[in-house]
Design a protein around this motif. Structure first.
Motif, PDB file in Angstrom:
ATOM      1  N   PHE A  94       0.410  -0.973   0.223  1.00  0.00           N
ATOM      2  CA  PHE A  94      -0.236   0.128  -0.034  1.00  0.00           C
ATOM      3  C   PHE A  94       0.647   0.716  -0.252  1.00  0.00           C
ATOM      4  CE2 PHE A  94      -2.661  -2.989   1.584  1.00  0.00           C
ATOM      5  CZ  PHE A  94      -3.533  -3.560   0.705  1.00  0.00           C
ATOM      6  N   HIS A  95       1.766   1.134  -0.353  1.00  0.00           N
ATOM      7  CA  HIS A  95       3.051   2.219  -0.595  1.00  0.00           C
ATOM      8  C   HIS A  95       2.917   3.769   1.057  1.00  0.00           C
ATOM      9  CE1 HIS A  95       3.687   0.251  -4.528  1.00  0.00           C
ATOM     10  NE2 HIS A  95       2.418   0.201  -4.864  1.00  0.00           N
ATOM     11  N   VAL A  96       2.363   2.921   1.999  1.00  0.00           N
ATOM     12  CA  VAL A  96       2.679   3.407   3.089  1.00  0.00           C
ATOM     13  C   VAL A  96       3.831   3.474   3.635  1.00  0.00           C
ATOM     14  CG1 VAL A  96       1.436   4.164   5.368  1.00  0.00           C
ATOM     15  CG2 VAL A  96       0.858   2.461   3.924  1.00  0.00           C
ATOM     16  N   PRO A  97       4.769   4.781   3.683  1.00  0.00           N
ATOM     17  CA  PRO A  97       6.176   4.910   4.392  1.00  0.00           C
ATOM     18  C   PRO A  97       7.062   4.619   5.688  1.00  0.00           C
ATOM     19  CG  PRO A  97       5.117   7.538   3.414  1.00  0.00           C
ATOM     20  CD  PRO A  97       4.141   6.356   3.965  1.00  0.00           C
ATOM     21  N   TRP A 125      -5.080   7.247   5.887  1.00  0.00           N
ATOM     22  CA  TRP A 125      -4.428   7.405   4.861  1.00  0.00           C
ATOM     23  C   TRP A 125      -5.217   6.544   3.725  1.00  0.00           C
ATOM     24  CZ3 TRP A 125       0.830   8.638   4.937  1.00  0.00           C
ATOM     25  CH2 TRP A 125       1.688   8.163   3.807  1.00  0.00           C
ATOM     26  N   GLY A 126      -6.351   6.534   3.501  1.00  0.00           N
ATOM     27  CA  GLY A 126      -6.466   6.195   2.355  1.00  0.00           C
ATOM     28  C   GLY A 126      -7.081   4.870   1.327  1.00  0.00           C
ATOM     29  N   ILE A 127      -6.700   4.134   2.789  1.00  0.00           N
ATOM     30  CA  ILE A 127      -6.442   2.738   2.076  1.00  0.00           C
ATOM     31  C   ILE A 127      -8.271   2.068   1.730  1.00  0.00           C
ATOM     32  CG2 ILE A 127      -5.776   0.488   2.612  1.00  0.00           C
ATOM     33  CD1 ILE A 127      -3.076   1.577   4.137  1.00  0.00           C
ATOM     34  N   ASP A 128      -8.009   1.915   1.290  1.00  0.00           N
ATOM     35  CA  ASP A 128      -9.681   0.862   0.973  1.00  0.00           C
ATOM     36  C   ASP A 128      -9.494   0.225   1.701  1.00  0.00           C
ATOM     37  OD1 ASP A 128     -11.693   0.509  -0.936  1.00  0.00           O
ATOM     38  OD2 ASP A 128     -10.829  -0.977  -1.758  1.00  0.00           O
ATOM     39  N   ARG A 129     -10.724  -0.299   2.021  1.00  0.00           N
ATOM     40  CA  ARG A 129     -10.675  -0.866   3.086  1.00  0.00           C
ATOM     41  C   ARG A 129     -11.662  -2.773   2.749  1.00  0.00           C
ATOM     42  NH1 ARG A 129     -12.538  -2.016   9.074  1.00  0.00           N
ATOM     43  NH2 ARG A 129     -11.851  -3.962   9.657  1.00  0.00           N
ATOM     44  N   GLU A 130     -12.173  -2.709   1.105  1.00  0.00           N
ATOM     45  CA  GLU A 130     -11.876  -4.500   1.127  1.00  0.00           C
ATOM     46  C   GLU A 130     -10.691  -4.406   0.221  1.00  0.00           C
ATOM     47  OE1 GLU A 130     -14.583  -5.832  -3.170  1.00  0.00           O
ATOM     48  OE2 GLU A 130     -14.440  -3.948  -1.979  1.00  0.00           O
ATOM     49  N   ALA A 131      -9.947  -3.492  -0.063  1.00  0.00           N
ATOM     50  CA  ALA A 131      -8.496  -4.174  -1.162  1.00  0.00           C
ATOM     51  C   ALA A 131      -7.839  -4.277  -0.194  1.00  0.00           C
ATOM     52  CB  ALA A 131      -8.354  -2.844  -2.034  1.00  0.00           C
ATOM     53  N   PHE A 132      -7.805  -3.745   1.537  1.00  0.00           N
ATOM     54  CA  PHE A 132      -7.447  -4.075   2.119  1.00  0.00           C
ATOM     55  C   PHE A 132      -7.192  -5.471   2.902  1.00  0.00           C
ATOM     56  CE2 PHE A 132      -6.995  -4.236   7.196  1.00  0.00           C
ATOM     57  CZ  PHE A 132      -4.750  -3.583   7.137  1.00  0.00           C
ATOM     58  N   ASP A 133      -8.797  -5.520   3.012  1.00  0.00           N
ATOM     59  CA  ASP A 133      -9.208  -6.936   4.241  1.00  0.00           C
ATOM     60  C   ASP A 133      -8.426  -8.221   2.890  1.00  0.00           C
ATOM     61  OD1 ASP A 133     -10.242  -5.897   6.034  1.00  0.00           O
ATOM     62  OD2 ASP A 133     -12.471  -5.601   5.393  1.00  0.00           O
ATOM     63  N   LYS A 134      -8.989  -7.482   1.523  1.00  0.00           N
ATOM     64  CA  LYS A 134      -8.863  -8.504   0.404  1.00  0.00           C
ATOM     65  C   LYS A 134      -7.003  -8.988   0.723  1.00  0.00           C
ATOM     66  CE  LYS A 134      -8.531 -10.396  -4.325  1.00  0.00           C
ATOM     67  NZ  LYS A 134      -9.115  -9.881  -5.371  1.00  0.00           N
ATOM     68  N   ALA A 135      -5.925  -8.167   1.113  1.00  0.00           N
ATOM     69  CA  ALA A 135      -4.942  -8.684   1.356  1.00  0.00           C
ATOM     70  C   ALA A 135      -4.079  -8.601   2.773  1.00  0.00           C
ATOM     71  CB  ALA A 135      -3.767  -7.214   1.077  1.00  0.00           C
ATOM     72  N   ILE A 136      -4.780  -9.068   3.686  1.00  0.00           N
ATOM     73  CA  ILE A 136      -5.254  -8.982   5.146  1.00  0.00           C
ATOM     74  C   ILE A 136      -4.163 -11.018   5.157  1.00  0.00           C
ATOM     75  CG2 ILE A 136      -5.613  -9.869   7.618  1.00  0.00           C
ATOM     76  CD1 ILE A 136      -7.619  -7.106   7.232  1.00  0.00           C
ATOM     77  N   PRO A 137      -4.498 -11.553   4.556  1.00  0.00           N
ATOM     78  CA  PRO A 137      -3.951 -13.199   4.788  1.00  0.00           C
ATOM     79  C   PRO A 137      -1.842 -13.101   4.263  1.00  0.00           C
ATOM     80  CG  PRO A 137      -5.627 -13.100   3.809  1.00  0.00           C
ATOM     81  CD  PRO A 137      -5.539 -11.735   3.716  1.00  0.00           C
ATOM     82  N   GLN A 138      -2.835 -12.852   3.350  1.00  0.00           N
ATOM     83  CA  GLN A 138      -0.529 -12.589   2.359  1.00  0.00           C
ATOM     84  C   GLN A 138      -0.387 -12.324   3.356  1.00  0.00           C
ATOM     85  OE1 GLN A 138       0.173 -15.404  -0.368  1.00  0.00           O
ATOM     86  NE2 GLN A 138       1.785 -14.093   0.740  1.00  0.00           N
TER      87      GLN A 138
END
Length: 396
Positions: A271-274, A340-353
């Motif tokens: 998610f390109h967070v510093p 920060w602006g991270i989309d919740r759906e994209a974030f939840d999808k990425a959590i397991p990995q």
């Protein structure tokens, strides 16, 4: 038994930058300066070049490192280093520049791809080119560590490589270089240093030297970081956070980071967070998650952060650490993942990995509380809209 690794020489003090040529001339005949566009724009790269050339030392420049160091940056710097036949590298910038320079120095004398060396599966067979590290932020501590973190651009994964050969030969810490940093960089790098110190102190690999460095770093950072962030600090305040950053770097390099950094790397890569901001987003929740399992260690930190509570019990002191950290995050305007602006759906999808990648980094294995992938998944979800208030309700 504890092995302690540090640069052969450390020059710390206001104006130390001007000594770069004397160190370079003892290590080689031609330098590659590895830096970034901001350092070039504000003139630090030219100043470094002037110092070197005025001493009769020739140099080439690579100033392409961006927010996070990638394998592409390493390849670009390598190409210049080889073409110009440089035999010493000067890293000038934040942790990204120093990490890119470490990887470049190592790959100048070793074979394969930088990612081959992750996890110590492949060891550096040859010593890297000599490296002089000059930080321009007070945060990563990379100038004194055996660690480099490089993004694999093909997989969007942050690769952490930790080998003794990556420790720079020389570290030059001049707080005057940090004073031009914008508040956002002061916050990001400063909270990164605080995480280094806290994690080093509660790490399963902590040792007497790393403990001393970590606690001193915490004392310096908690006092001077808010002042520097508000741009009310003078050169001495910046000197104190530069020292705190270096001590925190030495502490974690010799004791390891833990869960916060393990979770932070995949978050930053995807998610390109510093790096410092992603650490800060995780720090209060991980403190809550850990508090019951590291109360004595947190109490020692609490006595440093709140000397007025030194005679209090462990529970009160560990609670004070969480209060101080939340307060600091508010003062530094740290956002949560949602803000920060991270989309919740994209974030939840990425959590397991992300949880798998965090475990694979090895850092959570040093945490004082045993951690499972399910724990990490729950912590990511908890952090998404975490509010840095006095009482949060705890990630248990």
């Amino acid at each position: 038994m504890h092995e302690i690794l540090m640069p052969a020489k450390i020059n710390i003090g206001l104006g130390a930058f001007s000594e770069v040529a004397s160190y370079a001339s003892s290590l080689g005949t031609k330098a590659l300066i590895v830096s970034d566009p901001v350092m070039a724009q504000i003139g630090h790269v030219q100043t470094c070049r002037d110092y070197l050339e005025q001493a009769g030392f020739s140099c080439a420049i690579y100033s392409g490192v961006e927010t996070e160091p990638t394998d592409r940056h390493v390849d670009e710097a390598l190409a210049i280093c080889r073409e110009e036949q440089c035999d010493v590298i000067v890293a000038l910038g934040g942790g990204s520049c120093i990490d890119a320079a470490k990887a470049t120095a190592a790959m100048m004398t070793n074979t394969g791809y930088i990612g081959d060396y992750v996890g110590g599966v492949k060891k550096f067979a040859n010593r890297p080119l000599p490296l002089i590290a000059i930080p321009t932020t007070a945060g990563t501590g990379s100038e004194v560590t055996k660690v480099t973190v490089i993004i694999d651009t093909r997989r969007d994964v942050k690769m952490m490589i930790a080998q003794p050969e990556l420790v720079p030969q020389v570290a030059i810490i001049d707080a005057l270089l940090c004073m031009s940093c914008p508040p956002s960089v002061i916050a990001s790098s400063g909270i990164d240093a605080l995480c280094h110190a806290i994690e080093a102190h509660w790490s399963r690999k902590a040792n007497p030297l790393s403990d001393g460095w970590a606690l001193q770093a915490i004392a310096l950072l908690i006092k001077h970081l808010p002042v520097c962030y508000a741009k009310k600090g003078d050169a001495e305040d910046f000197a104190q956070i530069a020292l705190g950053s270096m001590l925190a770097g030495a502490a974690f390099s010799n004791a390891s980071v833990t869960l916060i950094h393990g979770m932070s790397r995949p978050l930053g890569a995807l998610f390109h967070v510093p790096h410092g901001i992603s650490n800060a987003m995780l720090l209060p929740a991980v403190l809550e998650f850990t508090s019951a399992y590291a109360q004595e260690r947190l109490a020692e930190i609490g006595r440093v952060m709140r000397p007025d509570l030194a005679d209090s019990g462990r529970e009160r002191l560990s609670g004070a650490v969480m209060e101080e950290v939340r307060t600091l995050c508010r003062l530094l305007n740290i956002p949560n993942l949602r803000d920060w602006g991270i989309d919740r759906e994209a974030f939840d999808k990425a959590i397991p990995q992300m949880a798998v990648d965090a475990i694979a980094s090895g850092s959570p294995g040093n945490h004082p509380r045993a951690v499972t992938a399910s724990d990490i998944e729950a912590l990511y979800r908890f952090c998404y809209d975490y509010e840095f208030k006095k009482e949060e309700g705890a990630a248990r």
